[in-house]
Design a protein around this motif. Structure first.
Motif, PDB file in Angstrom:
ATOM      1  N   VAL A 130       6.642  10.814  -3.876  1.00 38.20           N
ATOM      2  CA  VAL A 130       5.611   9.915  -3.366  1.00 38.20           C
ATOM      3  C   VAL A 130       4.305   9.971  -4.148  1.00 38.20           C
ATOM      4  CG1 VAL A 130       6.585   9.970  -1.034  1.00 38.20           C
ATOM      5  CG2 VAL A 130       4.711  11.535  -1.629  1.00 38.20           C
ATOM      6  N   ALA A 131       4.165  10.941  -5.017  1.00 40.08           N
ATOM      7  CA  ALA A 131       2.908  11.100  -5.771  1.00 40.08           C
ATOM      8  C   ALA A 131       2.583   9.826  -6.552  1.00 40.08           C
ATOM      9  CB  ALA A 131       3.003  12.285  -6.728  1.00 40.08           C
ATOM     10  N   GLY A 132       1.372   9.323  -6.329  1.00 31.02           N
ATOM     11  CA  GLY A 132       0.919   8.142  -7.040  1.00 31.02           C
ATOM     12  C   GLY A 132       1.513   6.841  -6.538  1.00 31.02           C
ATOM     13  N   LYS A 133       2.209   6.898  -5.414  1.00 31.44           N
ATOM     14  CA  LYS A 133       2.848   5.696  -4.869  1.00 31.44           C
ATOM     15  C   LYS A 133       2.267   5.373  -3.501  1.00 31.44           C
ATOM     16  CE  LYS A 133       7.153   6.175  -7.346  1.00 31.44           C
ATOM     17  NZ  LYS A 133       7.760   7.422  -7.634  1.00 31.44           N
ATOM     18  N   THR A 134       2.414   4.120  -3.123  1.00 32.22           N
ATOM     19  CA  THR A 134       1.979   3.691  -1.800  1.00 32.22           C
ATOM     20  C   THR A 134       3.189   3.664  -0.873  1.00 32.22           C
ATOM     21  OG1 THR A 134       2.361   1.338  -2.132  1.00 32.22           O
ATOM     22  CG2 THR A 134       0.225   2.215  -2.869  1.00 32.22           C
ATOM     23  N   SER A 135       2.890   3.579   0.418  1.00 37.46           N
ATOM     24  CA  SER A 135       3.985   3.499   1.392  1.00 37.46           C
ATOM     25  C   SER A 135       4.791   2.215   1.202  1.00 37.46           C
ATOM     26  CB  SER A 135       3.436   3.584   2.814  1.00 37.46           C
ATOM     27  OG  SER A 135       2.512   2.543   3.062  1.00 37.46           O
ATOM     28  N   LEU A 136       4.163   1.158   0.743  1.00 33.47           N
ATOM     29  CA  LEU A 136       4.898  -0.086   0.473  1.00 33.47           C
ATOM     30  C   LEU A 136       5.791   0.060  -0.765  1.00 33.47           C
ATOM     31  CD1 LEU A 136       2.152  -2.756   1.277  1.00 33.47           C
ATOM     32  CD2 LEU A 136       4.117  -2.085   2.696  1.00 33.47           C
ATOM     33  N   GLU A 137       5.305   0.802  -1.774  1.00 36.87           N
ATOM     34  CA  GLU A 137       6.090   0.984  -3.001  1.00 36.87           C
ATOM     35  C   GLU A 137       7.374   1.768  -2.755  1.00 36.87           C
ATOM     36  OE1 GLU A 137       2.903   0.888  -6.666  1.00 36.87           O
ATOM     37  OE2 GLU A 137       2.937   2.685  -5.397  1.00 36.87           O
ATOM     38  N   ILE A 138       7.326   2.718  -1.840  1.00 33.56           N
ATOM     39  CA  ILE A 138       8.567   3.455  -1.561  1.00 33.56           C
ATOM     40  C   ILE A 138       9.361   2.797  -0.436  1.00 33.56           C
ATOM     41  CG2 ILE A 138       7.606   5.639  -2.409  1.00 33.56           C
ATOM     42  CD1 ILE A 138       7.523   6.559   0.557  1.00 33.56           C
ATOM     43  N   ALA A 139       8.815   1.697   0.080  1.00 29.88           N
ATOM     44  CA  ALA A 139       9.493   0.891   1.103  1.00 29.88           C
ATOM     45  C   ALA A 139       9.884   1.715   2.331  1.00 29.88           C
ATOM     46  CB  ALA A 139      10.709   0.188   0.505  1.00 29.88           C
ATOM     47  N   ILE A 140       8.953   2.552   2.771  1.00 26.99           N
ATOM     48  CA  ILE A 140       9.236   3.392   3.935  1.00 26.99           C
ATOM     49  C   ILE A 140       9.134   2.601   5.243  1.00 26.99           C
ATOM     50  CG2 ILE A 140       6.899   4.295   4.341  1.00 26.99           C
ATOM     51  CD1 ILE A 140       8.323   7.077   4.691  1.00 26.99           C
ATOM     52  N   TRP A 141       8.351   1.513   5.267  1.00 28.61           N
ATOM     53  CA  TRP A 141       8.204   0.680   6.459  1.00 28.61           C
ATOM     54  C   TRP A 141       9.369  -0.300   6.530  1.00 28.61           C
ATOM     55  CZ3 TRP A 141       4.341   1.650   9.887  1.00 28.61           C
ATOM     56  CH2 TRP A 141       3.255   2.425   9.453  1.00 28.61           C
ATOM     57  N   ALA A 142      10.137  -0.267   7.609  1.00 32.91           N
ATOM     58  CA  ALA A 142      11.222  -1.239   7.795  1.00 32.91           C
ATOM     59  C   ALA A 142      10.630  -2.644   7.914  1.00 32.91           C
ATOM     60  CB  ALA A 142      12.049  -0.900   9.037  1.00 32.91           C
ATOM     61  N   ASP A 143       9.464  -2.727   8.537  1.00 32.23           N
ATOM     62  CA  ASP A 143       8.762  -4.000   8.668  1.00 32.23           C
ATOM     63  C   ASP A 143       7.317  -3.767   8.207  1.00 32.23           C
ATOM     64  OD1 ASP A 143       7.528  -6.372   9.326  1.00 32.23           O
ATOM     65  OD2 ASP A 143       8.150  -6.337  11.440  1.00 32.23           O
ATOM     66  N   PRO A 144       6.929  -4.281   7.030  1.00 26.33           N
ATOM     67  CA  PRO A 144       5.566  -4.072   6.528  1.00 26.33           C
ATOM     68  C   PRO A 144       4.481  -4.566   7.479  1.00 26.33           C
ATOM     69  CG  PRO A 144       6.969  -4.899   4.776  1.00 26.33           C
ATOM     70  CD  PRO A 144       7.770  -4.972   6.051  1.00 26.33           C
ATOM     71  N   ALA A 145       4.808  -5.437   8.409  1.00 26.34           N
ATOM     72  CA  ALA A 145       3.827  -5.889   9.400  1.00 26.34           C
ATOM     73  C   ALA A 145       3.386  -4.730  10.298  1.00 26.34           C
ATOM     74  CB  ALA A 145       4.399  -7.026  10.231  1.00 26.34           C
ATOM     75  N   ASP A 146       4.270  -3.735  10.485  1.00 26.89           N
ATOM     76  CA  ASP A 146       3.895  -2.557  11.268  1.00 26.89           C
ATOM     77  C   ASP A 146       2.769  -1.789  10.572  1.00 26.89           C
ATOM     78  OD1 ASP A 146       5.740  -3.085  13.276  1.00 26.89           O
ATOM     79  OD2 ASP A 146       7.299  -1.813  12.349  1.00 26.89           O
ATOM     80  N   ARG A 147       2.858  -1.679   9.264  1.00 29.33           N
ATOM     81  CA  ARG A 147       1.792  -1.026   8.495  1.00 29.33           C
ATOM     82  C   ARG A 147       0.495  -1.806   8.658  1.00 29.33           C
ATOM     83  NH1 ARG A 147      -1.316  -1.584   4.239  1.00 29.33           N
ATOM     84  NH2 ARG A 147      -2.065   0.276   3.175  1.00 29.33           N
ATOM     85  N   ASP A 148       0.577  -3.130   8.612  1.00 29.94           N
ATOM     86  CA  ASP A 148      -0.609  -3.968   8.774  1.00 29.94           C
ATOM     87  C   ASP A 148      -1.264  -3.722  10.139  1.00 29.94           C
ATOM     88  OD1 ASP A 148      -0.136  -5.019   6.262  1.00 29.94           O
ATOM     89  OD2 ASP A 148       0.861  -6.825   7.046  1.00 29.94           O
ATOM     90  N   ARG A 149      -0.448  -3.585  11.193  1.00 27.95           N
ATOM     91  CA  ARG A 149      -0.999  -3.303  12.522  1.00 27.95           C
ATOM     92  C   ARG A 149      -1.676  -1.935  12.553  1.00 27.95           C
ATOM     93  NH1 ARG A 149       2.544  -2.977  16.931  1.00 27.95           N
ATOM     94  NH2 ARG A 149       4.234  -2.388  15.541  1.00 27.95           N
ATOM     95  N   LEU A 150      -1.064  -0.955  11.880  1.00 26.32           N
ATOM     96  CA  LEU A 150      -1.659   0.381  11.796  1.00 26.32           C
ATOM     97  C   LEU A 150      -3.017   0.314  11.099  1.00 26.32           C
ATOM     98  CD1 LEU A 150      -1.528   3.515  12.010  1.00 26.32           C
ATOM     99  CD2 LEU A 150      -0.377   3.470   9.785  1.00 26.32           C
ATOM    100  N   VAL A 151      -3.064  -0.334   9.956  1.00 25.04           N
ATOM    101  CA  VAL A 151      -4.304  -0.422   9.188  1.00 25.04           C
ATOM    102  C   VAL A 151      -5.382  -1.171   9.969  1.00 25.04           C
ATOM    103  CG1 VAL A 151      -5.346  -1.392   7.089  1.00 25.04           C
ATOM    104  CG2 VAL A 151      -3.165  -0.165   6.954  1.00 25.04           C
ATOM    105  N   GLN A 152      -5.021  -2.255  10.619  1.00 27.47           N
ATOM    106  CA  GLN A 152      -5.993  -3.017  11.415  1.00 27.47           C
ATOM    107  C   GLN A 152      -6.579  -2.154  12.529  1.00 27.47           C
ATOM    108  OE1 GLN A 152      -3.834  -6.471  12.733  1.00 27.47           O
ATOM    109  NE2 GLN A 152      -3.958  -7.490  10.744  1.00 27.47           N
TER     110      GLN A 152
END
Length: 167
Positions: A130-152
């Motif tokens: 994971v070093a130097g990578k984002t959570s989106l780059e490693i595709a850990i979120w099944a639904d990237p909208a969940d990450r958006d809700r977390l960030v908001q």
């Protein structure tokens, strides 16, 4: 009080551990450049110990050499530094040994800054993965909208509770 200090050798105010430090640096006190940042502990008239930073330079007075010394009380900053170090050690110990998955990410882009062993056990990703990578780059979120809700939520209130998401 001034009267308690005048005529007394500086060493008489030092605690035992600082006497050796002072003695070791005594020759340097009278050298051309003097000394900077010798740290000693003294006992003040209330009996309290204070940590001082000593800066000195010699001043030639024709017949004898005098020292110009600046003593700065750094007790408060040393106490604060120690408290911070202790807090960091506790956080590190809890972070590293927790069986729960813990990761520290940069808010603006989800870049992984740190993960613990619980994260590795749960996800299979290592620090190197994971070093130097984002959570989106490693595709850990099944639904990237969940990450958006977390960030908001984090941006709105600084904390998020009970966010259900699939990974």
């Amino acid at each position: 009080v001034r009267e308690d200090v005048i005529g007394q050798p500086f060493e008489s105010f030092l605690v035992a551990d600082s006497r050796q430090t002072f003695a070791d640096n005594l020759p340097s006190l009278f050298m051309d450049k003097g000394v900077q940042n010798i740290f000693v502990t003294v006992v003040i008239n209330s009996g309290e110990e204070r940590i001082l930073s000593v800066h000195s330079r010699p001043v030639d007075r024709k017949t004898e050499t005098h020292l110009h010394c600046v003593l700065t009380d750094i007790t408060a900053s040393r106490v604060a530094e120690e408290a911070l170090r202790s807090s960091e050690e506790k956080f590190s110990r809890v972070f590293r040994t927790s069986p729960d998955s813990i990761n520290i990410n940069r808010l603006r882009d989800g870049m992984y800054l740190e993960i613990n062993d619980g994260f590795t056990r749960l996800t299979g990703y290592t620090q190197a993965d994971v070093a130097g990578k984002t959570s989106l780059e490693i595709a850990i979120w099944a639904d990237p909208a969940d990450r958006d809700r977390l960030v908001q939520g984090l941006r709105a209130t600084g904390t998020v509770h009970d966010l259900e998401a699939r990974f």
